[in-house]
Design a protein around this motif. Structure first.
Motif, PDB file in Angstrom:
ATOM      1  N   SER A  23       0.822  -1.222   0.000  1.00  0.00           N
ATOM      2  CA  SER A  23       0.000   0.000   0.000  1.00  0.00           C
ATOM      3  C   SER A  23       0.852   1.267   0.000  1.00  0.00           C
ATOM      4  N   ILE A  24       1.763   1.307  -0.975  1.00  0.00           N
ATOM      5  CA  ILE A  24       2.734   2.406  -0.995  1.00  0.00           C
ATOM      6  C   ILE A  24       2.144   3.711  -1.538  1.00  0.00           C
ATOM      7  N   GLY A  25       0.983   3.613  -2.183  1.00  0.00           N
ATOM      8  CA  GLY A  25       0.322   4.830  -2.662  1.00  0.00           C
ATOM      9  C   GLY A  25       0.708   5.181  -4.082  1.00  0.00           C
ATOM     10  N   ALA A  26       0.194   6.302  -4.534  1.00  0.00           N
ATOM     11  CA  ALA A  26       0.410   6.730  -5.914  1.00  0.00           C
ATOM     12  C   ALA A  26       1.854   7.171  -6.133  1.00  0.00           C
ATOM     13  N   ILE A  27       2.258   7.252  -7.397  1.00  0.00           N
ATOM     14  CA  ILE A  27       3.584   7.783  -7.727  1.00  0.00           C
ATOM     15  C   ILE A  27       3.623   9.238  -7.251  1.00  0.00           C
ATOM     16  N   PRO A  28       4.668   9.617  -6.506  1.00  0.00           N
ATOM     17  CA  PRO A  28       4.703  11.002  -5.998  1.00  0.00           C
ATOM     18  C   PRO A  28       4.788  12.027  -7.124  1.00  0.00           C
ATOM     19  N   LYS A  29       4.309  13.214  -6.845  1.00  0.00           N
ATOM     20  CA  LYS A  29       4.495  14.318  -7.802  1.00  0.00           C
ATOM     21  C   LYS A  29       5.949  14.761  -7.685  1.00  0.00           C
ATOM     22  N   PRO A  30       6.514  15.304  -8.768  1.00  0.00           N
ATOM     23  CA  PRO A  30       7.920  15.741  -8.714  1.00  0.00           C
ATOM     24  C   PRO A  30       8.210  16.628  -7.502  1.00  0.00           C
ATOM     25  N   GLU A  31       7.299  17.540  -7.180  1.00  0.00           N
ATOM     26  CA  GLU A  31       7.582  18.474  -6.069  1.00  0.00           C
ATOM     27  C   GLU A  31       7.515  17.795  -4.704  1.00  0.00           C
ATOM     28  N   ASP A  32       7.011  16.560  -4.654  1.00  0.00           N
ATOM     29  CA  ASP A  32       6.914  15.858  -3.376  1.00  0.00           C
ATOM     30  C   ASP A  32       8.064  14.878  -3.144  1.00  0.00           C
ATOM     31  N   CYS A  33       9.017  14.824  -4.071  1.00  0.00           N
ATOM     32  CA  CYS A  33      10.131  13.874  -3.914  1.00  0.00           C
ATOM     33  C   CYS A  33      11.144  14.403  -2.891  1.00  0.00           C
ATOM     34  N   TYR A  34      11.653  13.494  -2.061  1.00  0.00           N
ATOM     35  CA  TYR A  34      12.605  13.867  -1.006  1.00  0.00           C
ATOM     36  C   TYR A  34      14.062  13.784  -1.456  1.00  0.00           C
ATOM     37  N   ASP A  35      14.323  13.211  -2.626  1.00  0.00           N
ATOM     38  CA  ASP A  35      15.712  13.020  -3.038  1.00  0.00           C
ATOM     39  C   ASP A  35      15.797  13.048  -4.565  1.00  0.00           C
ATOM     40  N   PRO A  36      16.979  13.365  -5.125  1.00  0.00           N
ATOM     41  CA  PRO A  36      17.111  13.544  -6.569  1.00  0.00           C
ATOM     42  C   PRO A  36      16.877  12.268  -7.382  1.00  0.00           C
ATOM     43  N   LYS A  37      17.125  11.111  -6.767  1.00  0.00           N
ATOM     44  CA  LYS A  37      16.989   9.864  -7.532  1.00  0.00           C
ATOM     45  C   LYS A  37      15.515   9.515  -7.774  1.00  0.00           C
ATOM     46  N   SER A  38      14.690   9.633  -6.728  1.00  0.00           N
ATOM     47  CA  SER A  38      13.252   9.393  -6.901  1.00  0.00           C
ATOM     48  C   SER A  38      12.703  10.350  -7.954  1.00  0.00           C
ATOM     49  N   LEU A  39      13.127  11.601  -7.843  1.00  0.00           N
ATOM     50  CA  LEU A  39      12.668  12.632  -8.782  1.00  0.00           C
ATOM     51  C   LEU A  39      12.982  12.234 -10.226  1.00  0.00           C
ATOM     52  N   GLN A  40      14.201  11.774 -10.425  1.00  0.00           N
ATOM     53  CA  GLN A  40      14.631  11.367 -11.767  1.00  0.00           C
ATOM     54  C   GLN A  40      13.716  10.265 -12.331  1.00  0.00           C
ATOM     55  N   PRO A  48       9.295   2.862  -9.466  1.00  0.00           N
ATOM     56  CA  PRO A  48       9.024   1.436  -9.224  1.00  0.00           C
ATOM     57  C   PRO A  48       7.553   1.110  -8.928  1.00  0.00           C
ATOM     58  N   LYS A  49       7.152  -0.095  -9.321  1.00  0.00           N
ATOM     59  CA  LYS A  49       5.776  -0.559  -9.071  1.00  0.00           C
ATOM     60  C   LYS A  49       5.717  -1.275  -7.724  1.00  0.00           C
ATOM     61  N   GLU A  50       4.594  -1.105  -7.052  1.00  0.00           N
ATOM     62  CA  GLU A  50       4.423  -1.664  -5.709  1.00  0.00           C
ATOM     63  C   GLU A  50       4.702  -3.173  -5.679  1.00  0.00           C
ATOM     64  N   GLN A  51       4.118  -3.928  -6.615  1.00  0.00           N
ATOM     65  CA  GLN A  51       4.251  -5.386  -6.593  1.00  0.00           C
ATOM     66  C   GLN A  51       5.714  -5.815  -6.722  1.00  0.00           C
ATOM     67  N   ASP A  52       6.462  -5.107  -7.557  1.00  0.00           N
ATOM     68  CA  ASP A  52       7.882  -5.443  -7.731  1.00  0.00           C
ATOM     69  C   ASP A  52       8.645  -5.233  -6.431  1.00  0.00           C
ATOM     70  N   ILE A  76       0.656  -1.716   8.383  1.00  0.00           N
ATOM     71  CA  ILE A  76       0.465  -1.121   7.053  1.00  0.00           C
ATOM     72  C   ILE A  76      -0.399   0.144   7.151  1.00  0.00           C
ATOM     73  N   LEU A  77       0.144   1.247   6.701  1.00  0.00           N
ATOM     74  CA  LEU A  77      -0.641   2.482   6.587  1.00  0.00           C
ATOM     75  C   LEU A  77      -1.104   2.569   5.132  1.00  0.00           C
ATOM     76  N   GLU A  78      -2.347   2.923   4.918  1.00  0.00           N
ATOM     77  CA  GLU A  78      -2.858   3.002   3.546  1.00  0.00           C
ATOM     78  C   GLU A  78      -2.122   4.080   2.746  1.00  0.00           C
ATOM     79  N   ASN A  79      -1.729   3.734   1.537  1.00  0.00           N
ATOM     80  CA  ASN A  79      -1.123   4.703   0.608  1.00  0.00           C
ATOM     81  C   ASN A  79       0.024   5.499   1.232  1.00  0.00           C
ATOM     82  N   TYR A  80       0.995   4.765   1.776  1.00  0.00           N
ATOM     83  CA  TYR A  80       2.066   5.452   2.500  1.00  0.00           C
ATOM     84  C   TYR A  80       3.355   4.670   2.314  1.00  0.00           C
ATOM     85  N   ASN A  81       4.458   5.370   2.067  1.00  0.00           N
ATOM     86  CA  ASN A  81       5.736   4.691   1.849  1.00  0.00           C
ATOM     87  C   ASN A  81       6.381   4.340   3.196  1.00  0.00           C
ATOM     88  N   GLN A  82       6.501   3.034   3.470  1.00  0.00           N
ATOM     89  CA  GLN A  82       7.078   2.578   4.749  1.00  0.00           C
ATOM     90  C   GLN A  82       8.251   1.637   4.523  1.00  0.00           C
TER      91      GLN A  82
END
Length: 304
Positions: A23-40, A48-52, A76-82
């Motif tokens: 339950s990692i949630g939707a793909i973050p918006k660019p402005e919500d990324c905490y680091d340059p790699k996720s943003l890229q 990455p896809k949740e199932q993978d 598990i928190l709904e729609n949250y990266n843990q």
């Protein structure tokens, strides 16, 4: 009750919290990324896809089971990266220190309450509000605690600067019998190859007396040299900028002999085996897209 005990990075692991990708949630918006790699990866459409990510973490859980390690998972928190439990707290000796992390991530700590309930409350420490620290910057190594930090006046401009000087001083107060040694890290909000998000992105001790190191992750050359001399050149595996970007230093030790590593780290895994380590390989490339790997997604509680 859990009798916490962490003296270093490599003693035999008995209990650990492994993050979760459920339950990692939707793909973050660019402005919500905490680091340059996720943003890229968000911008490239390769996030990455949740199932993978779930299957990658299951592979790690299976190895822990094989070695009879007690594994806790966050609620598990709904729609949250843990995934990255290393950020939210860390253990030194018999104390669990709650990390003062980015405020948006406070819920992640609450999701391990079922574990905290098994720890003597006097062994859970909340740092003063002005201390910023994340577990990826903190490495207990016997009489030392190695810490990554950034003390530039522009600290506040870097979302990638996660541990400040106040936290270093506070840990020295809490553990007066240890030598808390801080290292200035290179930070970039935009270029993942020039950014050491945490100390474990450019350094990690392994076995009894060896280490993985990346020179460019350190802002001050003499601090890098100190580590090189401390472990000895022959005991150090130097990783390239590309290998640092792929998180080669972010593997995880189950014991002084056994290391969990990413299956594509060919050069590193070969060197480890040549040096007598048992390497348990797992697929972790999808999780790595968020600038975190095996050490980031584990929080050791007990090593013996």
């Amino acid at each position: 009750m859990l009798q916490l005990n962490i003296q270093n990075e490599t003693a035999t692991l008995k209990a650990v919290i492994l993050g979760t990708a459920k339950s990692i949630g939707a793909i973050p918006k660019p402005e919500d990324c905490y680091d340059p790699k996720s943003l890229q990866h968000v911008l490239n459409g390769t996030y990455p896809k949740e199932q993978d990510m779930i299957s990658e973490m299951d592979a790690v859980a299976a190895i822990f089971k094989k070695y009879n390690i007690k594994v806790f998972r966050p609620e598990i928190l709904e729609n949250y990266n843990q995934i990255f439990t290393r950020d939210i707290a860390f253990v030194i000796d018999d104390k669990l220190i709650k990390a003062n992390i980015l405020p948006d991530r406070e819920k992640e700590y609450l999701a391990i309450q079922h574990v905290l309930d098994q720890i003597n409350p006097k062994n859970i420490i909340q740092l003063p509000a002005d201390c910023h620290v994340e577990g990826g910057d903190v490495m207990p190594w016997n009489e030392y605690v190695f810490m990554g930090t950034y003390s530039g006046d522009d600290y506040a401009d870097f979302i990638t600067a996660r541990t400040n000087v106040q936290a270093v001083k506070e840990l020295q107060k809490l553990f007066p019998h240890k030598i808390v040694k801080a290292f200035e890290l290179r930070k970039s909000n935009t270029n993942a190859k020039e950014n050491a998000l945490h100390l474990d992105c450019c350094f990690q001790p392994i076995g009894k007396d060896k280490a993985i190191l990346h020179k460019n992750g350190f802002l001050v050359e003499s601090e890098y040299e100190w580590l090189l001399n401390y472990f000895g050149k022959d005991n150090v595996f130097e990783i390239t900028k590309e290998e640092m970007y792929n998180m080669n230093s972010n593997i995880f030790s189950i014991s002084e002999q056994v290391i969990v590593s990413e299956q594509n780290f060919t050069r590193l895994n070969t060197w480890l085996r040549e040096n007598g380590f048992i390497v348990e390989e797992v697929p972790y490339t999808e999780i790595a897209k968020q600038e975190g790997l095996l050490r980031c997604s584990t929080m050791p509680l007990i090593r013996e």
